[in-house]
Design a protein around this motif. Structure first.
Motif, mmCIF file in Angstrom:
data_model
loop_
_atom_site.group_PDB
_atom_site.id
_atom_site.type_symbol
_atom_site.label_atom_id
_atom_site.label_comp_id
_atom_site.label_asym_id
_atom_site.label_seq_id
_atom_site.Cartn_x
_atom_site.Cartn_y
_atom_site.Cartn_z
ATOM 1 N N ALA A 80 42.386 45.422 48.337
ATOM 2 C CA ALA A 80 43.677 46.038 48.664
ATOM 3 C C ALA A 80 44.722 45.704 47.607
ATOM 4 O O ALA A 80 45.526 46.568 47.205
ATOM 5 C CB ALA A 80 44.134 45.574 50.042
ATOM 6 N N GLU A 81 44.730 44.458 47.142
ATOM 7 C CA GLU A 81 45.700 44.054 46.119
ATOM 8 C C GLU A 81 45.427 44.751 44.787
ATOM 9 O O GLU A 81 46.358 45.139 44.069
ATOM 10 C CB GLU A 81 45.675 42.538 45.953
ATOM 11 C CG GLU A 81 46.215 41.799 47.163
ATOM 12 C CD GLU A 81 45.987 40.292 47.103
ATOM 13 O OE1 GLU A 81 46.705 39.560 47.797
ATOM 14 O OE2 GLU A 81 45.078 39.850 46.365
ATOM 15 N N GLU A 83 43.964 47.699 44.440
ATOM 16 C CA GLU A 83 44.368 49.101 44.624
ATOM 17 C C GLU A 83 45.878 49.260 44.474
ATOM 18 O O GLU A 83 46.365 50.231 43.877
ATOM 19 C CB GLU A 83 43.914 49.611 45.985
ATOM 20 C CG GLU A 83 44.209 51.085 46.219
ATOM 21 C CD GLU A 83 43.668 51.592 47.534
ATOM 22 O OE1 GLU A 83 43.652 52.825 47.731
ATOM 23 O OE2 GLU A 83 43.264 50.764 48.377
ATOM 24 N N LYS A 84 46.611 48.290 44.970
ATOM 25 C CA LYS A 84 48.068 48.340 44.845
ATOM 26 C C LYS A 84 48.496 48.243 43.384
ATOM 27 O O LYS A 84 49.458 48.890 42.960
ATOM 28 C CB LYS A 84 48.699 47.199 45.657
ATOM 29 C CG LYS A 84 50.213 47.229 45.710
ATOM 30 C CD LYS A 84 50.746 46.139 46.618
ATOM 31 C CE LYS A 84 52.274 46.176 46.690
ATOM 32 N NZ LYS A 84 52.801 45.107 47.582
ATOM 33 N N ILE A 85 47.790 47.446 42.599
ATOM 34 C CA ILE A 85 48.131 47.272 41.184
ATOM 35 C C ILE A 85 47.819 48.520 40.370
ATOM 36 O O ILE A 85 48.644 48.988 39.577
ATOM 37 C CB ILE A 85 47.367 46.070 40.595
ATOM 38 C CG1 ILE A 85 47.858 44.757 41.213
ATOM 39 C CG2 ILE A 85 47.528 46.017 39.065
ATOM 40 C CD1 ILE A 85 46.999 43.555 40.854
ATOM 41 N N GLY A 87 46.289 51.623 41.630
ATOM 42 C CA GLY A 87 46.323 52.933 42.277
ATOM 43 C C GLY A 87 44.989 53.439 42.761
ATOM 44 O O GLY A 87 44.921 54.426 43.493
ATOM 45 N N LYS A 89 41.004 52.151 44.368
ATOM 46 C CA LYS A 89 40.282 51.048 44.985
ATOM 47 C C LYS A 89 38.959 50.831 44.267
ATOM 48 O O LYS A 89 38.193 51.779 44.032
ATOM 49 C CB LYS A 89 40.023 51.341 46.455
ATOM 50 C CG LYS A 89 39.372 50.184 47.210
ATOM 51 C CD LYS A 89 39.221 50.514 48.689
ATOM 52 C CE LYS A 89 38.572 49.350 49.443
ATOM 53 N NZ LYS A 89 38.447 49.632 50.895
#
Length: 438
Positions: A80-81, A83-85, A87, A89
Protein backbone atom coordinates in the motif's frame (compact mmCIF):
# COMPACT_ATOMS: atom_id res chain seq x y z
CA UNK A 1 8.01 1.53 -23.75
CA UNK A 2 10.95 0.20 -25.71
CA UNK A 3 11.66 -3.54 -25.93
CA UNK A 4 13.57 -4.44 -22.76
CA UNK A 5 14.88 -7.59 -24.36
CA UNK A 6 16.80 -5.74 -27.09
CA UNK A 7 20.52 -5.55 -26.36
CA UNK A 8 22.27 -2.22 -26.07
CA UNK A 9 24.64 -1.77 -29.00
CA UNK A 10 27.60 -0.84 -26.90
CA UNK A 11 31.25 -1.77 -27.19
CA UNK A 12 30.95 -3.70 -23.95
CA UNK A 13 28.21 -6.05 -25.12
CA UNK A 14 29.73 -6.35 -28.58
CA UNK A 15 32.92 -7.64 -27.01
CA UNK A 16 31.18 -10.51 -25.24
CA UNK A 17 31.94 -13.76 -27.07
CA UNK A 18 29.20 -16.10 -28.19
CA UNK A 19 30.49 -18.90 -25.99
CA UNK A 20 30.31 -16.69 -22.90
CA UNK A 21 26.85 -15.41 -23.83
CA UNK A 22 25.66 -18.98 -24.14
CA UNK A 23 26.72 -19.90 -20.60
CA UNK A 24 26.14 -16.69 -18.62
CA UNK A 25 22.76 -15.10 -17.89
CA UNK A 26 22.53 -11.60 -19.33
CA UNK A 27 21.40 -9.14 -16.63
CA UNK A 28 17.97 -7.87 -17.61
CA UNK A 29 19.06 -4.31 -16.82
CA UNK A 30 21.65 -4.59 -19.61
CA UNK A 31 18.80 -5.02 -22.09
CA UNK A 32 16.94 -1.84 -21.19
CA UNK A 33 16.43 1.04 -23.57
CA UNK A 34 17.76 4.44 -22.62
CA UNK A 35 14.33 5.78 -21.66
CA UNK A 36 13.09 2.64 -19.94
CA UNK A 37 12.33 2.42 -16.26
CA UNK A 38 14.59 0.26 -14.13
CA UNK A 39 12.29 -2.19 -12.39
CA UNK A 40 13.07 -3.65 -9.00
CA UNK A 41 11.81 -6.43 -6.82
CA UNK A 42 12.37 -6.31 -3.06
CA UNK A 43 12.88 -9.35 -0.84
CA UNK A 44 12.26 -8.45 2.84
CA UNK A 45 10.51 -5.09 3.26
CA UNK A 46 10.02 -4.60 6.99
CA UNK A 47 12.99 -2.38 7.90
CA UNK A 48 15.97 -1.43 5.78
CA UNK A 49 14.46 -3.22 2.80
CA UNK A 50 11.74 -0.58 2.61
CA UNK A 51 14.21 2.23 3.33
CA UNK A 52 16.29 0.96 0.41
CA UNK A 53 13.20 0.71 -1.80
CA UNK A 54 12.22 4.28 -0.92
CA UNK A 55 15.70 5.48 -1.89
CA UNK A 56 15.45 3.50 -5.15
CA UNK A 57 12.12 5.12 -6.01
CA UNK A 58 13.55 8.59 -5.35
CA UNK A 59 15.82 8.06 -8.36
CA UNK A 60 14.68 8.88 -11.90
CA UNK A 61 13.04 6.26 -14.15
CA UNK A 62 12.54 3.65 -11.47
CA UNK A 63 9.62 1.43 -10.54
CA UNK A 64 8.93 -1.30 -8.02
CA UNK A 65 7.13 -4.16 -9.74
CA UNK A 66 7.34 -6.83 -7.04
CA UNK A 67 7.82 -7.20 -3.30
CA UNK A 68 8.23 -10.34 -1.19
CA UNK A 69 7.94 -11.00 2.52
CA UNK A 70 7.06 -14.03 4.65
CA UNK A 71 4.96 -11.77 6.91
CA UNK A 72 1.75 -10.96 5.04
CA UNK A 73 1.03 -8.11 7.45
CA UNK A 74 4.28 -6.40 6.44
CA UNK A 75 3.77 -7.34 2.80
CA UNK A 76 0.33 -5.73 2.54
CA UNK A 77 1.40 -2.63 4.45
CA UNK A 78 4.45 -2.03 2.25
CA UNK A 79 2.45 -2.75 -0.91
CA UNK A 80 0.00 0.00 0.00
CA UNK A 81 2.83 2.41 0.84
CA UNK A 82 4.62 1.61 -2.42
CA UNK A 83 1.43 2.18 -4.40
CA UNK A 84 1.04 5.55 -2.71
CA UNK A 85 4.59 6.52 -3.70
CA UNK A 86 4.52 5.43 -7.35
CA UNK A 87 0.83 5.18 -8.23
CA UNK A 88 0.89 1.48 -9.11
CA UNK A 89 0.74 -1.56 -6.87
CA UNK A 90 3.60 -4.07 -7.10
CA UNK A 91 3.01 -7.77 -7.47
CA UNK A 92 3.14 -9.60 -4.14
CA UNK A 93 5.09 -12.75 -3.34
CA UNK A 94 5.59 -14.83 -0.21
CA UNK A 95 8.38 -16.95 -1.77
CA UNK A 96 11.46 -15.11 -3.01
CA UNK A 97 12.09 -17.80 -5.63
CA UNK A 98 8.88 -16.85 -7.41
CA UNK A 99 9.96 -13.20 -7.43
CA UNK A 100 13.28 -14.17 -9.02
CA UNK A 101 11.35 -15.96 -11.79
CA UNK A 102 9.46 -12.74 -12.58
CA UNK A 103 10.74 -11.50 -15.96
CA UNK A 104 9.60 -7.97 -15.15
CA UNK A 105 12.18 -7.70 -12.35
CA UNK A 106 15.51 -6.22 -13.48
CA UNK A 107 17.25 -5.65 -10.14
CA UNK A 108 16.69 -7.14 -6.71
CA UNK A 109 16.92 -5.40 -3.33
CA UNK A 110 17.56 -7.84 -0.47
CA UNK A 111 16.46 -6.49 2.91
CA UNK A 112 16.06 -9.76 4.81
CA UNK A 113 17.70 -10.71 8.12
CA UNK A 114 21.40 -11.56 7.68
CA UNK A 115 20.93 -15.34 7.59
CA UNK A 116 18.71 -14.89 4.55
CA UNK A 117 21.19 -12.87 2.42
CA UNK A 118 23.17 -15.67 0.80
CA UNK A 119 20.56 -17.82 -0.93
CA UNK A 120 18.51 -15.01 -2.55
CA UNK A 121 21.64 -13.13 -3.61
CA UNK A 122 23.26 -16.17 -5.24
CA UNK A 123 20.02 -17.16 -6.97
CA UNK A 124 19.48 -13.58 -8.17
CA UNK A 125 22.95 -13.68 -9.76
CA UNK A 126 22.07 -16.98 -11.43
CA UNK A 127 18.82 -15.46 -12.71
CA UNK A 128 20.71 -12.60 -14.36
CA UNK A 129 19.47 -9.88 -12.01
CA UNK A 130 21.67 -7.21 -10.47
CA UNK A 131 21.58 -6.91 -6.69
CA UNK A 132 21.46 -4.32 -3.94
CA UNK A 133 21.99 -6.33 -0.73
CA UNK A 134 21.76 -5.07 2.82
CA UNK A 135 24.79 -5.30 5.04
CA UNK A 136 26.53 -7.32 6.33
CA UNK A 137 26.99 -9.28 3.14
CA UNK A 138 26.56 -12.69 4.80
CA UNK A 139 26.08 -14.27 8.21
CA UNK A 140 29.21 -16.42 7.99
CA UNK A 141 32.55 -16.18 6.24
CA UNK A 142 31.82 -19.09 3.91
CA UNK A 143 28.53 -17.47 2.87
CA UNK A 144 30.48 -14.29 2.13
CA UNK A 145 32.97 -16.22 0.00
CA UNK A 146 30.19 -17.95 -1.92
CA UNK A 147 28.37 -14.67 -2.58
CA UNK A 148 31.55 -13.04 -3.84
CA UNK A 149 32.25 -15.97 -6.16
CA UNK A 150 28.68 -15.88 -7.49
CA UNK A 151 28.80 -12.17 -8.26
CA UNK A 152 32.11 -12.58 -10.07
CA UNK A 153 31.06 -15.69 -11.97
CA UNK A 154 27.85 -14.15 -13.30
CA UNK A 155 29.28 -10.62 -13.72
CA UNK A 156 26.54 -9.26 -11.46
CA UNK A 157 26.52 -5.58 -10.53
CA UNK A 158 26.32 -5.66 -6.73
CA UNK A 159 26.05 -2.82 -4.25
CA UNK A 160 25.97 -3.62 -0.53
CA UNK A 161 24.16 -1.29 1.87
CA UNK A 162 27.25 0.26 3.47
CA UNK A 163 25.93 3.63 2.31
CA UNK A 164 28.59 5.68 4.11
CA UNK A 165 30.86 4.72 1.20
CA UNK A 166 28.80 7.12 -0.94
CA UNK A 167 28.37 9.87 1.67
CA UNK A 168 30.43 12.94 0.64
CA UNK A 169 31.73 13.93 4.08
CA UNK A 170 32.91 10.39 4.87
CA UNK A 171 34.65 10.27 1.51
CA UNK A 172 36.25 13.68 2.13
CA UNK A 173 37.54 12.42 5.49
CA UNK A 174 39.27 9.50 3.80
CA UNK A 175 40.75 11.83 1.19
CA UNK A 176 42.34 13.77 4.05
CA UNK A 177 43.61 10.59 5.69
CA UNK A 178 45.21 9.49 2.43
CA UNK A 179 46.82 12.91 1.94
CA UNK A 180 49.46 11.94 4.51
CA UNK A 181 48.98 15.06 6.64
CA UNK A 182 48.25 13.00 9.75
CA UNK A 183 51.68 11.42 9.49
CA UNK A 184 52.19 7.76 10.23
CA UNK A 185 48.85 6.29 11.35
CA UNK A 186 49.60 3.83 14.10
CA UNK A 187 46.10 2.84 15.14
CA UNK A 188 42.51 3.26 14.02
CA UNK A 189 39.74 3.47 16.62
CA UNK A 190 36.26 2.36 15.59
CA UNK A 191 33.34 2.35 18.00
CA UNK A 192 29.58 2.38 18.52
CA UNK A 193 28.09 3.25 21.90
CA UNK A 194 24.34 3.08 21.41
CA UNK A 195 22.36 4.49 24.31
CA UNK A 196 19.00 3.91 22.65
CA UNK A 197 19.54 0.13 22.67
CA UNK A 198 17.72 -0.92 25.81
CA UNK A 199 17.84 -4.44 27.29
CA UNK A 200 15.76 -7.05 25.47
CA UNK A 201 13.23 -8.31 28.03
CA UNK A 202 12.84 -12.07 28.31
CA UNK A 203 9.61 -13.30 26.75
CA UNK A 204 8.12 -16.80 26.57
CA UNK A 205 7.96 -18.85 23.38
CA UNK A 206 4.60 -18.90 21.69
CA UNK A 207 2.75 -19.04 18.40
CA UNK A 208 3.91 -16.99 15.44
CA UNK A 209 1.60 -14.08 14.57
CA UNK A 210 -1.16 -14.74 12.06
CA UNK A 211 0.07 -14.24 8.53
CA UNK A 212 3.69 -15.17 9.28
CA UNK A 213 5.31 -18.17 7.60
CA UNK A 214 7.70 -18.74 10.50
CA UNK A 215 9.31 -21.89 9.13
CA UNK A 216 10.23 -20.00 5.96
CA UNK A 217 11.48 -17.09 8.07
CA UNK A 218 13.83 -19.50 9.87
CA UNK A 219 14.92 -20.90 6.52
CA UNK A 220 18.40 -22.45 6.82
CA UNK A 221 18.69 -21.51 10.52
CA UNK A 222 18.10 -24.00 13.33
CA UNK A 223 14.55 -25.09 14.06
CA UNK A 224 13.37 -23.23 17.16
CA UNK A 225 9.99 -22.37 18.63
CA UNK A 226 8.76 -18.88 17.79
CA UNK A 227 9.86 -16.16 20.18
CA UNK A 228 9.10 -12.47 19.58
CA UNK A 229 12.64 -11.55 20.70
CA UNK A 230 14.10 -13.45 17.76
CA UNK A 231 11.80 -11.91 15.18
CA UNK A 232 11.92 -8.70 13.14
CA UNK A 233 14.33 -6.07 14.54
CA UNK A 234 15.72 -8.08 17.46
CA UNK A 235 16.99 -10.91 15.25
CA UNK A 236 20.27 -8.93 15.32
CA UNK A 237 21.10 -10.15 18.82
CA UNK A 238 21.14 -13.91 18.06
CA UNK A 239 23.95 -15.73 16.28
CA UNK A 240 21.55 -17.94 14.30
CA UNK A 241 20.51 -14.89 12.29
CA UNK A 242 23.15 -12.17 12.75
CA UNK A 243 26.26 -11.11 14.66
CA UNK A 244 25.11 -8.50 17.14
CA UNK A 245 26.38 -4.94 17.18
CA UNK A 246 29.73 -6.08 15.75
CA UNK A 247 28.18 -6.91 12.37
CA UNK A 248 25.26 -4.45 12.57
CA UNK A 249 26.83 -1.05 13.28
CA UNK A 250 30.30 -2.52 13.09
CA UNK A 251 30.09 -3.18 9.37
CA UNK A 252 29.41 0.53 8.78
CA UNK A 253 32.09 1.84 11.13
CA UNK A 254 34.78 -0.83 10.73
CA UNK A 255 34.34 -0.40 6.99
CA UNK A 256 35.70 3.14 7.18
CA UNK A 257 38.49 2.05 9.46
CA UNK A 258 39.48 -0.30 6.66
CA UNK A 259 38.78 2.13 3.80
CA UNK A 260 41.08 4.83 5.11
CA UNK A 261 43.93 2.32 5.40
CA UNK A 262 43.49 0.74 1.96
CA UNK A 263 41.05 -2.08 2.82
CA UNK A 264 43.60 -4.50 4.29
CA UNK A 265 42.95 -7.96 5.73
CA UNK A 266 44.04 -8.56 9.34
CA UNK A 267 46.87 -10.87 10.35
CA UNK A 268 45.51 -11.66 13.81
CA UNK A 269 42.48 -10.89 15.97
CA UNK A 270 41.74 -10.79 19.71
CA UNK A 271 38.37 -10.01 21.35
CA UNK A 272 37.07 -9.60 24.88
CA UNK A 273 33.62 -8.79 26.14
CA UNK A 274 30.32 -10.25 27.18
CA UNK A 275 26.92 -9.49 28.62
CA UNK A 276 28.18 -7.25 31.38
CA UNK A 277 25.49 -4.58 31.53
CA UNK A 278 22.44 -6.78 30.99
CA UNK A 279 23.46 -10.37 31.87
CA UNK A 280 19.89 -11.55 32.29
CA UNK A 281 18.23 -10.04 29.23
CA UNK A 282 17.19 -12.15 26.22
CA UNK A 283 20.01 -11.15 23.85
CA UNK A 284 22.69 -13.69 23.01
CA UNK A 285 25.33 -11.36 21.55
CA UNK A 286 27.51 -9.20 23.86
CA UNK A 287 26.44 -5.78 25.08
CA UNK A 288 30.11 -4.92 25.66
CA UNK A 289 32.94 -5.85 23.32
CA UNK A 290 36.45 -4.81 22.35
CA UNK A 291 38.14 -6.45 19.36
CA UNK A 292 41.73 -5.72 18.35
CA UNK A 293 42.86 -6.37 14.77
CA UNK A 294 46.53 -6.54 13.79
CA UNK A 295 47.55 -5.34 10.32
CA UNK A 296 50.92 -4.69 8.76
CA UNK A 297 51.98 -1.38 10.29
CA UNK A 298 48.95 -0.53 12.43
CA UNK A 299 46.22 -1.87 14.67
CA UNK A 300 42.46 -1.30 14.60
CA UNK A 301 40.26 -1.32 17.69
CA UNK A 302 36.53 -2.01 17.62
CA UNK A 303 34.70 -1.03 20.83
CA UNK A 304 30.95 -1.22 21.41
CA UNK A 305 28.50 -0.81 24.23
CA UNK A 306 24.70 -0.89 24.28
CA UNK A 307 22.61 1.28 26.57
CA UNK A 308 25.25 4.03 26.90
CA UNK A 309 26.48 6.86 24.67
CA UNK A 310 29.94 7.48 26.18
CA UNK A 311 32.13 6.99 23.12
CA UNK A 312 35.46 8.52 22.12
CA UNK A 313 35.99 12.24 21.39
CA UNK A 314 32.50 13.00 22.73
CA UNK A 315 30.82 10.98 19.99
CA UNK A 316 28.71 7.85 20.45
CA UNK A 317 30.04 6.34 17.21
CA UNK A 318 32.79 7.00 14.74
CA UNK A 319 36.28 6.38 13.43
CA UNK A 320 39.47 7.95 14.76
CA UNK A 321 42.61 7.74 12.63
CA UNK A 322 45.43 8.30 15.12
CA UNK A 323 48.53 9.67 13.39
CA UNK A 324 51.83 11.07 14.61
CA UNK A 325 50.77 14.59 13.60
CA UNK A 326 47.14 14.47 14.64
CA UNK A 327 43.89 12.53 14.72
CA UNK A 328 41.02 12.70 12.26
CA UNK A 329 37.62 11.87 13.76
CA UNK A 330 34.56 11.18 11.62
CA UNK A 331 30.98 10.14 12.35
CA UNK A 332 27.61 10.61 10.68
CA UNK A 333 27.50 14.27 11.70
CA UNK A 334 30.82 15.26 10.14
CA UNK A 335 34.61 15.13 10.47
CA UNK A 336 37.36 17.18 12.09
CA UNK A 337 41.11 17.05 12.64
CA UNK A 338 42.62 17.37 16.13
CA UNK A 339 46.34 18.25 15.91
CA UNK A 340 49.06 16.77 18.07
CA UNK A 341 50.95 19.43 20.04
CA UNK A 342 54.73 19.65 20.43
CA UNK A 343 56.44 22.54 22.24
CA UNK A 344 53.04 24.23 22.57
CA UNK A 345 52.55 24.26 18.80
CA UNK A 346 50.13 22.32 16.63
CA UNK A 347 51.96 19.98 14.27
CA UNK A 348 49.25 20.39 11.61
CA UNK A 349 46.41 22.80 11.05
CA UNK A 350 43.25 22.14 13.02
CA UNK A 351 40.26 21.39 10.79
CA UNK A 352 36.94 22.36 12.40
CA UNK A 353 33.86 20.17 12.02
CA UNK A 354 32.96 19.58 8.38
CA UNK A 355 29.28 18.71 8.47
CA UNK A 356 27.60 15.95 6.50
CA UNK A 357 24.57 16.12 4.21
CA UNK A 358 22.48 13.29 5.64
CA UNK A 359 21.77 11.97 2.13
CA UNK A 360 24.20 9.07 2.03
CA UNK A 361 21.61 6.39 1.22
CA UNK A 362 20.29 8.34 -1.76
CA UNK A 363 23.80 8.85 -3.12
CA UNK A 364 24.51 5.16 -2.57
CA UNK A 365 21.44 4.06 -4.49
CA UNK A 366 22.27 6.47 -7.31
CA UNK A 367 25.73 4.90 -7.50
CA UNK A 368 24.12 1.45 -7.77
CA UNK A 369 21.71 2.48 -10.52
CA UNK A 370 24.48 4.18 -12.47
CA UNK A 371 26.52 0.98 -12.20
CA UNK A 372 23.61 -1.11 -13.46
CA UNK A 373 22.99 1.12 -16.46
CA UNK A 374 26.67 1.32 -17.40
CA UNK A 375 27.58 -2.27 -16.45
CA UNK A 376 30.15 -0.94 -14.00
CA UNK A 377 30.83 -3.40 -11.18
CA UNK A 378 33.40 -1.17 -9.45
CA UNK A 379 30.86 0.51 -7.17
CA UNK A 380 31.41 2.37 -3.92
CA UNK A 381 30.45 -0.72 -1.88
CA UNK A 382 31.16 -3.41 -4.44
CA UNK A 383 31.11 -7.12 -3.69
CA UNK A 384 34.89 -7.09 -3.16
CA UNK A 385 34.78 -4.24 -0.65
CA UNK A 386 31.74 -5.55 1.21
CA UNK A 387 33.12 -9.09 1.42
CA UNK A 388 36.36 -7.91 3.02
CA UNK A 389 34.56 -5.71 5.56
CA UNK A 390 32.03 -8.40 6.52
CA UNK A 391 34.80 -10.96 7.00
CA UNK A 392 36.67 -8.63 9.35
CA UNK A 393 33.57 -8.12 11.49
CA UNK A 394 32.89 -11.85 11.68
CA UNK A 395 36.52 -12.48 12.60
CA UNK A 396 36.04 -10.28 15.65
CA UNK A 397 33.02 -12.32 16.74
CA UNK A 398 34.80 -15.63 16.21
CA UNK A 399 37.76 -14.45 18.30
CA UNK A 400 35.33 -13.61 21.12
CA UNK A 401 33.57 -16.96 20.92
CA UNK A 402 36.82 -18.94 20.92
CA UNK A 403 38.36 -16.80 23.65
CA UNK A 404 41.86 -16.59 22.18
CA UNK A 405 44.05 -14.78 19.70
CA UNK A 406 43.46 -16.05 16.20
CA UNK A 407 45.79 -15.89 13.20
CA UNK A 408 44.15 -15.40 9.81
CA UNK A 409 45.26 -16.64 6.38
CA UNK A 410 43.38 -14.37 3.98
CA UNK A 411 44.52 -16.28 0.90
CA UNK A 412 43.08 -19.57 2.15
CA UNK A 413 40.23 -17.86 4.04
CA UNK A 414 40.86 -19.87 7.19
CA UNK A 415 42.55 -19.66 10.55
CA UNK A 416 46.11 -20.93 10.83
CA UNK A 417 46.47 -24.21 12.76
CA UNK A 418 43.13 -23.79 14.54
CA UNK A 419 40.52 -26.39 13.66
CA UNK A 420 38.20 -25.28 16.45
CA UNK A 421 38.05 -21.71 15.17
CA UNK A 422 37.64 -22.89 11.58
CA UNK A 423 34.41 -24.65 12.57
CA UNK A 424 32.80 -21.21 12.88
CA UNK A 425 33.50 -20.39 9.23
CA UNK A 426 30.96 -22.66 7.54
CA UNK A 427 27.28 -22.63 8.60
CA UNK A 428 25.16 -25.74 8.94
CA UNK A 429 22.03 -25.28 6.85
CA UNK A 430 18.77 -26.85 7.99
CA UNK A 431 17.19 -29.18 5.44
CA UNK A 432 15.80 -28.78 2.87
CA UNK A 433 17.94 -25.64 2.43
CA UNK A 434 21.44 -26.25 1.06
CA UNK A 435 24.48 -23.98 1.17
CA UNK A 436 25.14 -23.01 -2.48
CA UNK A 437 28.15 -24.39 -4.30
CA UNK A 438 29.82 -21.82 -6.57
Amino acid sequence: MTNRRTFLKSTTTAAVGLSLAATMPIPMSACAGANDKLRCGVIGVNGMGFADLSAFLRQKNTECVAICDVDSNVLNKRAAETEKIQGTKPKLYSDYRKLLEDKNVDVVIIGTPDHWHCLPMVEACQAGKDVYCEKPLGNSIEEINIMERAANKYKTVVQVGMWQRSDPHWMAAVDYVKSGKLGKIRTVRTWAYQGWMEPVPVKPDGEAPAGVDYDFWLGPAKKRPFNPNRFHFNFRWFYDYAGGLMTDWGVHIIDYGLFGMGDPSPKSIMSMGGKYAYPDDAAETPDTLQALFEFDGHTMLWDHGTGIDGGYYGRNHGVGYVGNNGTLVVDRDGWEVIPERKNKKDLIERVPLQKGTGKGLDYHMANFIDGVKNRNRDLNASIKIAANTARVAHLGNIALRTGRRLYWDSEKSQFINDDAANKYLIPEYRAPWVLPKI
